[in-house]
Design an enzyme around this catalytic site. Structure first.
Site, PDB file in Angstrom:
ATOM      1  N   THR A 284       0.723  72.846  39.617  1.00 25.53           N
ATOM      2  CA  THR A 284       0.947  73.621  40.840  1.00 25.53           C
ATOM      3  C   THR A 284      -0.271  74.521  40.981  1.00 25.53           C
ATOM      4  O   THR A 284      -0.510  75.390  40.150  1.00 25.53           O
ATOM      5  CB  THR A 284       2.242  74.446  40.749  1.00 25.53           C
ATOM      6  OG1 THR A 284       3.332  73.539  40.613  1.00 25.53           O
ATOM      7  CG2 THR A 284       2.435  75.289  42.002  1.00 25.53           C
TER       8      THR A 284
ATOM      9  N   LYS B  40       4.912  72.339  47.576  1.00 24.13           N
ATOM     10  CA  LYS B  40       5.371  72.940  46.324  1.00 24.13           C
ATOM     11  C   LYS B  40       5.561  74.450  46.493  1.00 24.13           C
ATOM     12  O   LYS B  40       6.473  75.044  45.914  1.00 24.13           O
ATOM     13  CB  LYS B  40       4.367  72.643  45.191  1.00 24.13           C
ATOM     14  CG  LYS B  40       4.741  73.235  43.822  1.00 24.13           C
ATOM     15  CD  LYS B  40       6.009  72.628  43.219  1.00 24.13           C
ATOM     16  CE  LYS B  40       6.558  73.405  42.036  1.00 24.13           C
ATOM     17  NZ  LYS B  40       5.922  73.153  40.764  1.00 24.13           N
TER      18      LYS B  40
END
Length: 291
Positions: A101, A176
């Site tokens: 991420t 995300k």
């Protein structure tokens, strides 16, 4: 390359999630070369058939696909662009897939550089925690070229279940962020619910029986609240990494000119837990803010 052959894969980062994903790749007959900063961490995977490489560049030699799953954007930068980074040995026709991420802007930078080398790049952050990685049921949000996405989908199917193409480079990372924003405010809700139930003298496991499957239901309530009740703060996902994600989301929302007060509050609460030394705990340790 004939599809009957198994792609040879480099995997950079063998943390809580990475190790489980590598196991799925090995079980499905892929040749996997791994790089991690401490070789000892890779030993259980080597016992299962993975080979260890001394750098990302080394791991990617004579491979078709490289997956990366490291801690912070700075680590991603190093793994791709560093002196011993993937771009040193990447060859035309290869594919690189970052599952960290990270920042949408960095995903675009990787994609642009890859294009110049004739390499395809995807940003493919995941959700589902340690359990999702172990069970091979991760949600994967993918940005980049749709053709590349379709090409590597059979490989991602080994460890993911809900694999969704989101759009051009950076779109996976933005998706995300949407995921992390829901989790951030949701964790506050889970903790406040348990704190309230405890104070009201209720049996929390019995409360969960009622509320987990109703309108309040969420992944955090089903999977993390039982851990909280047992005072189990082992990391499925580290607080220190979650704080990094929230910071990216706050920075991106500032760039886009929107204010997210729920996210800002969660960020502040988690920051305080890091100051108190809970950075290595799982995100469910937010409950400690209510003790």
């Amino acid at each position: 390359m004939l599809h009957m052959e198994k792609e040879r894969i480099a995997f950079i980062g063998t943390g809580v999630m990475g190790a489980s994903i590598i196991k799925h790749l090995l079980e499905n007959g892929h040749e996997v070369s791994v790089y991690t900063r401490t070789k000892e961490k890779a030993e259980p995977l080597m016992a299962l058939g993975a080979t260890w490489a001394s750098s990302p560049a080394e791991a990617f030699k004579n491979k078709e696909i490289a997956f990366t799953m490291v801690g912070y954007p700075a680590d991603v930068e190093e793994v791709y662009f560093g002196d011993n980074g993937l771009f040193q040995t990447a060859e035309s026709g290869n594919t690189v897939i970052d599952m960290t991420t990270s920042e949408p802007t960095l995903a675009k930078k990787i994609s642009d550089h890859a294009q110049r080398l004739g390499v395809e790049a995807l940003d493919a952050p995941v959700s589902g925690g340690d359990i999702g990685a172990q069970n091979g049921t991760l949600s994967i949000m993918v940005g980049g070229s749709r053709d590349t996405f379709n090409k590597v989908l059979p490989v991602m199917n080994h460890f993911g279940e809900n694999i969704v193409y989101q759009g051009e480079a950076g779109a996976g990372q933005h998706a995300k962020m949407c995921n992390q924003i829901v989790i951030a405010s949701g964790m506050i809700g889970v903790c406040e619910s348990l704190a309230y139930g405890l104070k009201a003298g209720l049996d929390l496991s019995t409360v969960l029986q009622s509320i987990s499957s109703g309108a309040a239901g969420s992944w955090s309530l089903s999977n993390l609240a039982p851990r909280m009740i047992k005072n189990d703060y082992a990391p499925g996902f580290y607080i220190k990494h979650f704080v990094k994600d929230m910071k990216i989301a706050l920075d991106e929302s500032t760039k886009m000119g929107i204010t997210l007060p729920g996210l800002a509050l969660a960020y502040e609460m988690y920051e305080k837990l890091i100051e108190e030394g809970y950075g290595e705990n799982g995100t469910q340790a937010l409950l400690k803010a209510y003790k």
